[in-house]
Design a protein around this motif. Structure first.
Motif, PDB file in Angstrom:
ATOM      1  N   ILE A 456     -46.724  -6.521  91.034  1.00  0.00           N
ATOM      2  CA  ILE A 456     -47.306  -7.779  91.501  1.00  0.00           C
ATOM      3  C   ILE A 456     -48.173  -7.503  92.725  1.00  0.00           C
ATOM      4  O   ILE A 456     -47.671  -7.049  93.757  1.00  0.00           O
ATOM      5  CB  ILE A 456     -46.214  -8.806  91.847  1.00  0.00           C
ATOM      6  CG1 ILE A 456     -45.350  -9.106  90.622  1.00  0.00           C
ATOM      7  CG2 ILE A 456     -46.831 -10.092  92.395  1.00  0.00           C
ATOM      8  CD1 ILE A 456     -44.133  -9.961  90.927  1.00  0.00           C
ATOM      9  N   VAL A 461     -51.489 -13.338  94.203  1.00  0.00           N
ATOM     10  CA  VAL A 461     -50.570 -14.428  93.850  1.00  0.00           C
ATOM     11  C   VAL A 461     -50.149 -15.267  95.051  1.00  0.00           C
ATOM     12  O   VAL A 461     -49.553 -16.332  94.889  1.00  0.00           O
ATOM     13  CB  VAL A 461     -49.307 -13.868  93.154  1.00  0.00           C
ATOM     14  CG1 VAL A 461     -49.679 -13.093  91.897  1.00  0.00           C
ATOM     15  CG2 VAL A 461     -48.495 -12.986  94.107  1.00  0.00           C
ATOM     16  N   ARG A 464     -50.843 -19.265  95.494  1.00  0.00           N
ATOM     17  CA  ARG A 464     -50.198 -20.298  94.659  1.00  0.00           C
ATOM     18  C   ARG A 464     -48.775 -20.634  95.112  1.00  0.00           C
ATOM     19  O   ARG A 464     -48.144 -21.543  94.566  1.00  0.00           O
ATOM     20  CB  ARG A 464     -50.208 -19.890  93.191  1.00  0.00           C
ATOM     21  CG  ARG A 464     -49.394 -18.678  92.799  1.00  0.00           C
ATOM     22  CD  ARG A 464     -49.667 -18.376  91.323  1.00  0.00           C
ATOM     23  NE  ARG A 464     -48.975 -17.212  90.837  1.00  0.00           N
ATOM     24  CZ  ARG A 464     -47.768 -17.246  90.286  1.00  0.00           C
ATOM     25  NH1 ARG A 464     -47.114 -18.403  90.198  1.00  0.00           N
ATOM     26  NH2 ARG A 464     -47.198 -16.147  89.838  1.00  0.00           N
TER      27      ARG A 464
END
Length: 553
Positions: A456, A461, A464
């Protein structure tokens, strides 16, 4: 009365000790009360005495890896003396007495036999006599070494006849070890060691397809189990240690005898390589030092010919040696040194528990314990042993198939653990961090990152999770800017994934304190409505029992 399984190797270099210990672990993991007995101590390679200081490796490994305390074996020299002086009855009486000490407290005893050699016909006689006098069932252990099914049939048939009783053979089954091993032993690194395509022995060997003998395990050849530590090589070859570095932990996976120019040797400067070169090849020494400074954990350098680099070159390479790279020196020339390396003992020294543990973990899952347990009709222990607990825990983890986020994605131990968990299918791990950096860490460890292991990228990310975090922390007046700043911490980011049920758990603490790991969980996930105090639990694996204890809150 305990039942006994006599492990009888049909040839040398069959991996006898590893298989016996793997079988011991396999039966322990399914809850069988099992003991271990080795009647005779055998030195297969001259260097074994150097490594083990006269102690028997099998017995020492069992004593250190379990609660069992098997008796000290009789030396082979003493046994041979008894046979030569017609005292075999007294010898076997002693063997039976030592066996009974083991058998009186367990349901099954694993007995390690002797490896046959070229001129020791008495070894075969000893194996057969011990098995007969102890009433043991025989498990033949063999390494196919490239045999075709017909040749293996003949080999096993001949070996089984050596243990035959008056009416029928007492052979219970067969374990095939090192399947796919190269036929010839080559100098590591000078010729690439590659496995040969395995035969379908289970279906093509008549002794198995006809049901004459049970094929209890097919264990593949694993070259990494042959990897000694640099300290093992130094001890066995009696070479000088110029710089110890991490010689107690670095392993030699390949040997490269090098006299090339720098441009032609870059491909061999890899993790796990022992570089063998004349001591006056200062260009090669400097090239190895550059590789070490670039994060390549080479096994080390072995300088030959009794030559040493100029002191100024040594000082230039000092920083590289401080990374942990061992440097050895020998008076023999490069050719002689290479052949000495090719003749190293393959046995695992008793002070190398990591290597024997790896071998046991490779072998244990491949043993057909379900069939063995049914055949022996041995009930499970009511008290769970530590190996059984670990095995059960692993099976439950596989069945649960949880997604676990690892916020310390660049930390070497975390990367290594994620790869191992992925390979063993213990969890669906997700490493948080830069993919390029994580792959670089894996490469420096000499490991390959599985292509389907999740990574990841936090920068992709993070945004969000800002709004959900503001919502969770609105009672504290957290703004979007504050939330975005807090999410720069990967532990906080991973905790948000757990809070939103995108992950089942988070593991941290390798480079973060307990407080920094737990605090985000208390802030974002919180405790259960009826719980006000957070505590933890330790599982303690004692020699024969499993305990757990709650720590202070």
């Amino acid at each position: 009365m305990a039942k006994s399984l006599f492990i009888a190797p049909t040839s040398t270099d069959s991996g006898l000790t590893s298989v016996c210990l793997g079988l011991l672990r396999a039966l322990e993991q399914v809850g069988v009360s099992v003991g271990f007995y080795k009647p005779f101590c055998q030195v297969v390679h001259q260097a074994d005495a150097t490594h083990n200081k006269g102690k028997d490796s099998s017995v020492e490994f069992v004593r250190s890896h379990s609660h069992l305390k098997p008796p000290t074996p009789i030396t082979l020299k003493e046994a041979q003396h008894a046979l030569n002086h017609n005292k075999s009855d007294l010898l076997l009486e002693r063997v039976v007495g030592e066996y009974q000490k083991v058998a009186c407290t367990v349901d099954v005893v694993i007995i390690e036999g002797l490896e046959p050699d070229q001129d020791g016909t008495y070894i075969t006689r000893l194996n057969a006599e011990v098995a007969r006098n102890l009433g043991s069932e025989i498990i033949l252990l063999t390494s196919p070494k490239g045999c075709n099914p017909i040749e293996l049939d003949e080999q096993l048939g001949f070996s089984a006849r050596l243990f035959s009783g008056q009416n029928e053979a007492d052979v219970l089954g067969v374990i095939l070890n090192k399947i796919g091993a190269p036929k010839e032993r080559k100098i590591p690194g000078m010729t690439t060691l590659t496995a040969i395509p395995p035969e379908d022995y289970r279906n093509k060997c008549n002794v198995f397809s006809s049901g004459q003998y049970r094929l209890l395990a097919e264990i593949p050849w694993e070259p990494s189990l042959l990897a000694p530590r640099v300290s093992d090589i130094a001890r066995e070859l009696k070479v000088d240690v110029l710089h110890e570095g991490q010689m107690q932990t670095r392993r030699v996976h390949r040997v490269s005898v090098c006299a090339r120019t720098i441009s032609n040797m870059t491909e061999i400067l890899k993790s796990g390589t022992l570089l063998v070169t004349p001591g006056d090849r200062e260009d090669i020494v400097v090239a190895a030092a550059v590789a070490a400074l670039n994060g390549v954990p080479m096994a080390g350098i072995l300088l030959t010919g009794g030559l040493l680099p100029d002191q100024r070159v040594i000082e230039l390479c000092r920083r590289a040696m401080e990374t942990g790279m061992p440097v050895l020196s020998t008076t023999t020339n490069t050719y002689e040194t290479a052949h000495m390396l090719a003749g190293l003992s393959r046995s695992i020294p008793i002070d190398d528990p990591e290597r024997i543990d790896t071998a046991m973990n490779l072998i244990a899952p491949r043993i057909d314990t379900d069939w063995l347990q049914e055949h022996l009709k041995v009930p499970r222990q009511t008290r769970m042993s530590p190996p059984a607990f670990r095995h059960q825990l692993s099976e439950r983890a596989r069945a649960a198939n949880k997604r676990i986020v690892l916020p310390e994605g660049h930390e070497p131990r975390t990367v290594q653990a994620a790869i191992i968990c992925h390979q063993r299918q213990l969890a669906r791990c997700a490493l948080i961090g830069s993919a390029a950096e994580i792959r670089a860490v894996a490469a420096s460890l000499g490991m390959e990152l599985p292509p389907d292991l999740e990574i990841i990228e936090p920068s992709e990310v993070r945004k969000r999770y800002v709004a959900p975090m503001v919502e969770l922390r609105k009672h504290k007046g957290t703004s979007a800017e504050m939330a975005e700043s807090m999410l720069e911490d990967n532990v906080v980011l991973g905790t948000m994934m757990v809070a939103l049920d995108e992950a089942d758990g988070l593991v941290s603490g390798a480079i973060h304190t307990t407080a920094n790991t737990v605090r985000p969980a208390l802030q974002l996930i919180k405790t259960h409505n009826n719980a006000k105090v957070v505590s933890s639990v330790f599982f303690m694996l004692l020699p024969q029992q499993l305990w757990f204890t709650e720590t202070a809150p």
